[in-house]
Motif scaffolding. Structure first.
Motif, PDB file in Angstrom:
ATOM      1  N   LEU A  37      38.375  35.768  46.704  1.00 39.76           N
ATOM      2  CA  LEU A  37      38.535  35.023  45.256  1.00 39.76           C
ATOM      3  C   LEU A  37      38.169  36.311  44.187  1.00 39.76           C
ATOM      4  O   LEU A  37      38.329  36.376  43.397  1.00 39.76           O
ATOM      5  CB  LEU A  37      38.312  33.427  44.778  1.00 39.76           C
ATOM      6  N   LEU A  41      38.942  38.487  41.092  1.00 37.71           N
ATOM      7  CA  LEU A  41      39.421  38.744  40.351  1.00 37.71           C
ATOM      8  C   LEU A  41      38.199  40.243  39.499  1.00 37.71           C
ATOM      9  O   LEU A  41      38.598  40.565  38.005  1.00 37.71           O
ATOM     10  CB  LEU A  41      37.758  37.933  40.074  1.00 37.71           C
ATOM     11  N   THR A  72      47.088  31.861  48.106  1.00 41.60           N
ATOM     12  CA  THR A  72      48.459  32.086  47.857  1.00 41.60           C
ATOM     13  C   THR A  72      49.174  30.790  47.765  1.00 41.60           C
ATOM     14  O   THR A  72      50.010  30.544  46.734  1.00 41.60           O
ATOM     15  CB  THR A  72      49.862  33.236  48.700  1.00 41.60           C
ATOM     16  N   LEU A  76      46.887  30.791  43.526  1.00 38.18           N
ATOM     17  CA  LEU A  76      45.840  31.777  42.714  1.00 38.18           C
ATOM     18  C   LEU A  76      45.886  33.346  43.113  1.00 38.18           C
ATOM     19  O   LEU A  76      45.602  33.860  42.427  1.00 38.18           O
ATOM     20  CB  LEU A  76      44.266  31.419  43.566  1.00 38.18           C
ATOM     21  N   VAL A  77      46.411  33.616  43.979  1.00 34.77           N
ATOM     22  CA  VAL A  77      47.151  34.641  44.555  1.00 34.77           C
ATOM     23  C   VAL A  77      48.562  34.870  44.587  1.00 34.77           C
ATOM     24  O   VAL A  77      49.087  34.390  45.397  1.00 34.77           O
ATOM     25  CB  VAL A  77      45.891  35.391  46.111  1.00 34.77           C
ATOM     26  N   ILE A  92      45.623  38.719  41.746  1.00 34.63           N
ATOM     27  CA  ILE A  92      45.321  37.630  41.361  1.00 34.63           C
ATOM     28  C   ILE A  92      46.267  37.914  40.255  1.00 34.63           C
ATOM     29  O   ILE A  92      46.045  38.815  38.944  1.00 34.63           O
ATOM     30  CB  ILE A  92      43.708  36.547  41.350  1.00 34.63           C
ATOM     31  N   ALA A  96      46.938  33.143  36.617  1.00 33.20           N
ATOM     32  CA  ALA A  96      46.644  31.881  37.527  1.00 33.20           C
ATOM     33  C   ALA A  96      45.246  31.168  37.466  1.00 33.20           C
ATOM     34  O   ALA A  96      46.566  29.751  37.926  1.00 33.20           O
ATOM     35  CB  ALA A  96      46.042  33.366  39.168  1.00 33.20           C
TER      36      ALA A  96
END
Length: 149
Positions: A37, A41, A72, A76-77, A92, A96
């Motif tokens: 994550l 970003l 996913t 978030l992804v 991302i 999101a």
């Protein structure tokens, strides 16, 4: 691929590690999930293959699989492929976190309705209804406009 900009790769990885620690301590996610994550970003380009991510954060591609599925599945992804390529890319989206927060608030609101039903069960034991009422009030703080203050 290292992000462009002033920060060197070591500084970026230190920040990614801070994200991983936060995700682990606050959300109970595995550190690798937080590293993925964090990397997504700040990476450039914003779309990265599993290999790119693994190389950047020093993880094995095998360890990424279940964590990418988790990220996913919670929204978030996003995973996608490019025309004519077999490689999957992950990114991302800019909104999101807003989408995830809205989904979680909707889920809390739905549970608030279930709690309301629980209060109507006619349970005479105040200790039992107190727990339901506490849950309902906490949820209302998150979901009702003007109550969060």
């Amino acid at each position: 691929m290292a992000p462009s900009g002033d920060a060197d790769h070591e500084q970026l990885l230190e920040w990614v590690e801070r994200v991983a620690t936060f995700c682990n301590e606050a959300w109970g996610l595995a550190p690798i999930t937080g590293r993925i994550l964090g990397w997504l970003l700040i990476c450039a380009p914003p779309e990265q293959s599993a290999g790119d991510i693994a190389d950047a954060i020093g993880a094995s591609r095998a360890s990424l699989t279940s964590n990418m599925r988790l990220l996913t599945s919670i929204g978030l992804v996003r995973r996608h492929t490019r025309a004519g390529e077999r490689t999957a890319y992950y990114r991302i989206e800019d909104d999101a976190f807003e989408k995830v927060v809205r989904q979680r608030l909707a889920a809390f609101a739905a549970f608030g309705a279930i709690a309301e039903e629980g209060l109507k069960l006619g349970v005479a034991d105040e200790a039992r209804t107190r727990r339901i009422r506490s849950a309902q009030q906490s949820i209302a703080l998150l979901t009702e406009p003007g109550r969060a203050h």
